[in-house]
Scaffold this motif. Structure first.
Motif, short mmCIF file in Angstrom:
data_model
loop_
_atom_site.label_atom_id
_atom_site.label_comp_id
_atom_site.label_asym_id
_atom_site.label_seq_id
_atom_site.Cartn_x
_atom_site.Cartn_y
_atom_site.Cartn_z
N TYR A 269 0.74 -1.29 -0.16
CA TYR A 269 0.00 0.01 0.01
C TYR A 269 0.82 1.27 -0.05
O TYR A 269 1.96 1.33 0.74
CB TYR A 269 -0.80 -0.03 1.39
CG TYR A 269 -2.25 -0.83 1.32
CD1 TYR A 269 -2.98 -0.84 0.08
CD2 TYR A 269 -2.55 -1.96 2.26
CE1 TYR A 269 -4.29 -1.69 -0.03
CE2 TYR A 269 -3.47 -2.71 1.92
CZ TYR A 269 -4.24 -2.53 1.09
OH TYR A 269 -5.25 -3.33 0.92
N SER A 274 -4.35 4.09 2.60
CA SER A 274 -4.60 3.57 1.29
C SER A 274 -5.63 2.52 1.38
O SER A 274 -6.41 2.06 0.50
CB SER A 274 -3.46 2.99 0.60
OG SER A 274 -2.78 4.03 0.15
N ASP A 284 -8.05 7.88 -3.48
CA ASP A 284 -7.18 8.63 -2.47
C ASP A 284 -7.51 10.11 -2.66
O ASP A 284 -7.65 11.11 -1.83
CB ASP A 284 -5.86 8.39 -2.69
CG ASP A 284 -5.46 6.95 -2.26
OD1 ASP A 284 -6.33 6.38 -1.77
OD2 ASP A 284 -4.48 6.54 -2.44
#
Length: 619
Positions: A269, A274, A284
């Motif tokens: 990640y 995330s 995001d």
């Protein structure tokens, strides 16, 4: 959430609701309120049906593994659909047992027998789930083109497309079957054990206040007492208790943050948040836009409001125990449980007849644990349980208007969960956290408007308006500050263990920036990060509150502008559960969370309410 890359709901299907802080309000004699009846799940922890279900589900899970493991890549579309149906049946059975143990523990957190029962259930669920772990892992290894072809050839398989779409978001972060199995097994004695230690510690904390030992949550209730000296004494007593337990709470936080960092790095990640964003099915960039918009609005929202509040209270500076102080010259009216029920029922009924019927079902069934009693989980939540039963709601009702709003909030969750579960089934009803707060916050807004419209006294209207602004600031500004605290903590934990003093510095910094120059924080406030359960239960959960509040503000604006036909579109959105993403759900209302101006539209609603307070004389 387990350490597995997938949302293994049989192990921990997280309740949805207000678990961010202990209840806040003026202490008073307990208000009579109901306890729930869990017998729609099981009669008691000794119910022989639990053992019977465990034995049956273990057998079915073993059979499922023997039938399907290693064959999914060659399965026909019809066989794949059949396997998904079988998997859902097993998961729902496990979810029923897991839900019962979670709910029982939440209502009796300090009872050692309930703690042992919950732990034994977690261990057995993990053992049975090991037979199923191969299934989502192999589903994620299926070829995209072959899967799309199967959707076009088989309508039953096509109905599983949203579930498979959301599962395959985690494909890039999936580890080998062996590693996933180890992570799942180790969670029981690792992460889950630390979370249990936190829950039992917090539920058992006693505060020495007014000459007697009182539960932590009860003393938090004095933080909105009209007597400032009593608020200060309560705050200092809470600080003393948190300080006495600081080493343990710091150790728990560091251990869980390191555990998360280790697994995040293994999975690849890019950021600590995330994994949460992918579980929430939100990009995001959308979350970053929300955080940036709220941070840019600190001065026009919280800084401005708390400057006004300091003037109303006749104070040059506010301390942290003044944040939720009641406004002067307004008597805090206590509402009985029946009065609170009636207010929420009317708000939902006036919005839509069907929603009113659902609210009535909840309010007149033993599905709500509302009594404020010792040894019970603080805050409030709604637990979806399983579609074949019904959701359960937990809160601590003290009879304040805020408690009525909390009831409306959890009612929204409950109705949302019921509508989605009925239409989508167990696996496809699960709504991402960013959208799970939609119905709850919308229900709050309906109830607030109902209370405001019924109030003719100018002082009380001003008080209601100010209380609503404070709730919205707590939901938006405060939660984004929580999120910023978590981001910094998880970033720094990757470089080494964080000492208690540094955790306090980070906390004070984000609180100072978010709440503004009206506050002068005493050093003991550096400890107050340590009682917030979401940091422990589900890292980065908190931004979902701000997401939901801003989204609902925009949605409510659409409702006010064009009420005709709104309720039907709204119910369709709730019934979609997890089958649609936020872009698809908001499109019928002409809204787009990907548009940077979307968040400012929601924040403008809060700013507009503060404008009203500035224009009207203070109470």
């Amino acid at each position: 959430m387990t350490t597995s890359f997938l949302k293994t709901r049989s192990l921990a299907r997280l309740p949805e609701g207000r678990q961010v802080s202990a209840p806040e309000g003026e202490a008073a004699a307990p208000v009579a309120a109901p306890r729930w009846d869990l017998s729609d799940l099981y009669a008691s922890p000794e119910d022989p049906a639990i053992e019977s279900d465990f034995v049956r589900l273990e057998h079915v899970a073993r059979t499922f593994e023997n039938r399907w493991k290693g064959t999914l890549g060659k399965a026909s579309p019809a066989d794949l659909a059949h396997a998904l149906q079988g998997y859902e049946v097993i998961e729902e059975g496990l979810g029923k047992i897991g839900s019962y143990s979670q709910l029982l523990f939440a209502a009796h957190t300090t009872d050692p027998a309930c703690g042992r029962f919950a732990q034994s259930v977690r261990e057995r669920l993990t053992a049975i789930s090991a037979f199923l772990l191969f299934f989502p892992l192999e589903l994620n290894r299926l070829d995209d083109a072959a899967l799309e072809k199967g959707f076009s050839e088989n309508a039953e398989l096509a109905s599983w497309k949203p579930y498979l779409r959301d599962l395959r978001v985690f494909r890039p972060y999936q580890l080998s079957d062996e590693v996933e199995r180890v992570l799942m097994d180790m969670a029981v004695s690792g992460r889950n054990a630390w979370v249990r230690l936190f829950d039992e510690t917090m539920a058992g904390l006693m505060v020495s206040f007014e000459g007697k030992e009182q539960p932590l949550g009860d003393v938090f209730n004095y933080m909105t007492d009209s007597d400032r000296k009593k608020r200060e004494e309560a705050a200092r007593a809470i600080s003393a208790t948190l300080a006495a337990n600081n080493k343990l709470l710091v150790d728990i936080t560091n251990t869980l943050a390191k555990d998360k960092a280790t697994i995040d790095i293994m999975r690849g990640y890019p950021r600590p948040v995330s994994g949460r964003n992918r579980a929430n099915m939100v990009e995001d960039e959308v979350v970053d836009a929300l955080v940036d918009a709220v941070q840019s609005s600190f001065s026009r929202l919280s800084h401005r409001y708390y400057g006004m509040k300091a003037r109303w209270l006749g104070l040059e500076k506010l301390e942290h125990w003044d944040r939720n102080a009641p406004l002067p010259d307004v008597q805090d009216r206590r509402l009985s449980w029946d009065e609170g029920k009636a207010i929420v029922q009317r708000a939902y009924q006036d919005f839509d007849e069907e929603m009113g019927r659902h609210a009535s079902t909840f309010l007149n069934s033993p599905w709500i644990d509302a009594a404020a009693v010792p040894g019970k989980s603080s805050g409030a939540f709604a637990h979806p349980v399983v579609p074949s039963v019904h959701p359960y709601l937990l809160m601590n009702y003290h009879g304040r208007p805020r408690d009525v709003m909390t009831l409306a909030h959890e009612m929204g969750h409950g109705i949302h969960q019921m509508l989605a579960g009925k239409k989508q089934g167990y696996l496809r009803s699960d709504t991402p956290l960013t959208l799970a707060e939609t119905a709850s916050v919308f229900g709050e807004m309906l109830t607030f408007q109902s209370l405001l419209d019924a109030e003719s006294d100018p002082k009380r209207r001003h008080h209601l308006l100010a209380s609503k602004v404070e709730d919205m600031l707590n939901t938006v500004v405060r939660q984004i500050a929580f999120y910023q605290f978590e981001v910094q903590v998880h970033d720094e934990r990757r470089r080494g263990e964080i000492p208690a003093e540094r955790l306090g510095e980070i906390w004070r910094d984000v609180q100072t920036r978010s709440l503004g120059p009206a506050f002068s924080f005493t050093p003991d406030y550096d400890l107050y990060w340590s009682y917030i359960p979401h940091f422990i239960h589900s890292p980065f959960y908190v931004y979902a509150y701000a997401f939901g509040d801003c989204l609902v503000n925009a949605l409510y604006g659409v409702y006010q502008d064009s009420p005709a036909g709104f309720a039907e579109k709204y119910k369709e959105m709730l019934a979609a559960g997890g089958t649609l993403r936020h872009q698809e759900l908001l499109a019928p209302f002409g809204l787009n969370a990907g548009d940077p101006s979307f968040w400012n539209r929601g924040l403008d609603v809060i700013s507009g309410l503060i404008d009203q307070l500035e224009a009207e004389p203070a109470a």
